[in-house]
Write a protein that holds these residues in place. Structure first.
Motif, PDB file in Angstrom:
ATOM      1  N   SER A  60       0.836  -1.195   0.000  1.00  0.00           N
ATOM      2  CA  SER A  60       0.000   0.000   0.000  1.00  0.00           C
ATOM      3  C   SER A  60       0.869   1.242   0.000  1.00  0.00           C
ATOM      4  O   SER A  60       1.959   1.251   0.568  1.00  0.00           O
ATOM      5  N   MET A  61       0.365   2.281  -0.659  1.00  0.00           N
ATOM      6  CA  MET A  61       1.075   3.562  -0.710  1.00  0.00           C
ATOM      7  C   MET A  61       0.122   4.657  -0.251  1.00  0.00           C
ATOM      8  O   MET A  61      -1.069   4.625  -0.561  1.00  0.00           O
ATOM      9  N   LEU A  62       0.658   5.634   0.463  1.00  0.00           N
ATOM     10  CA  LEU A  62      -0.110   6.761   0.971  1.00  0.00           C
ATOM     11  C   LEU A  62       0.384   8.048   0.310  1.00  0.00           C
ATOM     12  O   LEU A  62       1.580   8.330   0.308  1.00  0.00           O
ATOM     13  N   LYS A  80       3.658   6.611 -10.735  1.00  0.00           N
ATOM     14  CA  LYS A  80       4.851   6.167  -9.997  1.00  0.00           C
ATOM     15  C   LYS A  80       4.520   4.930  -9.157  1.00  0.00           C
ATOM     16  O   LYS A  80       5.286   3.971  -9.122  1.00  0.00           O
ATOM     17  N   TYR A  81       3.376   4.952  -8.500  1.00  0.00           N
ATOM     18  CA  TYR A  81       2.955   3.806  -7.692  1.00  0.00           C
ATOM     19  C   TYR A  81       2.806   2.553  -8.558  1.00  0.00           C
ATOM     20  O   TYR A  81       3.271   1.478  -8.192  1.00  0.00           O
ATOM     21  N   LEU A  82       2.159   2.685  -9.705  1.00  0.00           N
ATOM     22  CA  LEU A  82       1.909   1.532 -10.569  1.00  0.00           C
ATOM     23  C   LEU A  82       3.187   0.967 -11.187  1.00  0.00           C
ATOM     24  O   LEU A  82       3.212  -0.183 -11.625  1.00  0.00           O
ATOM     25  N   PRO A  85       8.467  -1.689  -8.358  1.00  0.00           N
ATOM     26  CA  PRO A  85       8.907  -3.061  -8.613  1.00  0.00           C
ATOM     27  C   PRO A  85       8.052  -4.124  -7.914  1.00  0.00           C
ATOM     28  O   PRO A  85       7.787  -5.177  -8.490  1.00  0.00           O
ATOM     29  N   ASN A  86       7.636  -3.875  -6.667  1.00  0.00           N
ATOM     30  CA  ASN A  86       6.819  -4.864  -5.947  1.00  0.00           C
ATOM     31  C   ASN A  86       5.506  -5.157  -6.664  1.00  0.00           C
ATOM     32  O   ASN A  86       5.042  -6.288  -6.670  1.00  0.00           O
ATOM     33  N   LEU A  87       4.916  -4.140  -7.256  1.00  0.00           N
ATOM     34  CA  LEU A  87       3.655  -4.346  -7.963  1.00  0.00           C
ATOM     35  C   LEU A  87       3.868  -5.012  -9.313  1.00  0.00           C
ATOM     36  O   LEU A  87       3.046  -5.807  -9.749  1.00  0.00           O
ATOM     37  N   ARG A  88       4.963  -4.699  -9.968  1.00  0.00           N
ATOM     38  CA  ARG A  88       5.240  -5.303 -11.276  1.00  0.00           C
ATOM     39  C   ARG A  88       5.660  -6.763 -11.132  1.00  0.00           C
ATOM     40  O   ARG A  88       5.334  -7.588 -11.961  1.00  0.00           O
ATOM     41  N   LYS A  89       6.414  -7.040 -10.081  1.00  0.00           N
ATOM     42  CA  LYS A  89       6.908  -8.404  -9.863  1.00  0.00           C
ATOM     43  C   LYS A  89       5.767  -9.358  -9.539  1.00  0.00           C
ATOM     44  O   LYS A  89       5.716 -10.476 -10.048  1.00  0.00           O
ATOM     45  N   MET A 138      -6.190   3.801 -15.696  1.00  0.00           N
ATOM     46  CA  MET A 138      -4.779   3.464 -15.487  1.00  0.00           C
ATOM     47  C   MET A 138      -4.606   2.101 -14.833  1.00  0.00           C
ATOM     48  O   MET A 138      -3.562   1.477 -14.968  1.00  0.00           O
ATOM     49  N   PHE A 139      -5.623   1.681 -14.110  1.00  0.00           N
ATOM     50  CA  PHE A 139      -5.534   0.407 -13.393  1.00  0.00           C
ATOM     51  C   PHE A 139      -5.962  -0.709 -14.320  1.00  0.00           C
ATOM     52  O   PHE A 139      -5.819  -1.819 -14.159  1.00  0.00           O
TER      53      PHE A 139
END
Length: 139
Positions: A60-62, A80-82, A85-89, A138-139
């Motif tokens: 999660s990002m705030l 930037k959030y999307l 690396p954690n989300l892409r991996k 975007m999602f």
């Protein structure tokens, strides 16, 4: 509704949804230059973010006040959030987007209002605010 959804999450999995991986993006805006300031939006977004962070394997990002003074800045923060690396991996199957701040509905369109938006006339909404449809695409 958002808090009820967060309460349903258990250890990075959503019961009844086949154990899907969950991630969250929480946005809170209290400080407005041209509108009435809010008192709890940033705090509410931070609370939802903390709940999400307490879930095992939930990324999660705030994003708060000073990072979202324009629609472009908010859009840039989401991009930037999307790209993290954690989300892409290991991409989530469910992404909870939580927004606390001013919003404007114009017809069937909903807009998120950044802190620096100066909305005095209808034309200002599209120029200074971020369409929820644009964001969700975007999602």
């Amino acid at each position: 509704v958002e808090c009820e959804m967060v309460a349903c999450l258990v250890r990075g999995k959503v019961p009844g949804w086949g154990g899907l991986r969950v991630a969250g993006l929480c946005v809170g805006v209290d400080n407005y230059q041209h509108m009435s300031e809010l008192k709890n939006a940033a705090r509410d977004a931070a609370s939802v973010h903390q709940k999400l962070k307490s879930i095992h394997n939930c990324h999660s990002m705030l994003i708060l006040n000073d990072k979202i003074t324009t629609a472009g800045a908010l859009l840039g923060s989401v991009r930037k959030y999307l790209r993290e690396p954690n989300l892409r991996k290991d991409p989530p199957q469910v992404l909870l987007f939580y927004y606390a701040g001013h919003g404007i509905q114009e017809g069937d369109k909903v807009y998120l209002v950044p802190g620096g938006a100066n909305v005095e006339e209808a034309d200002d909404v599209q120029a200074d605010c971020l369409s929820l449809n644009t964001l969700l695409q975007m999602f």
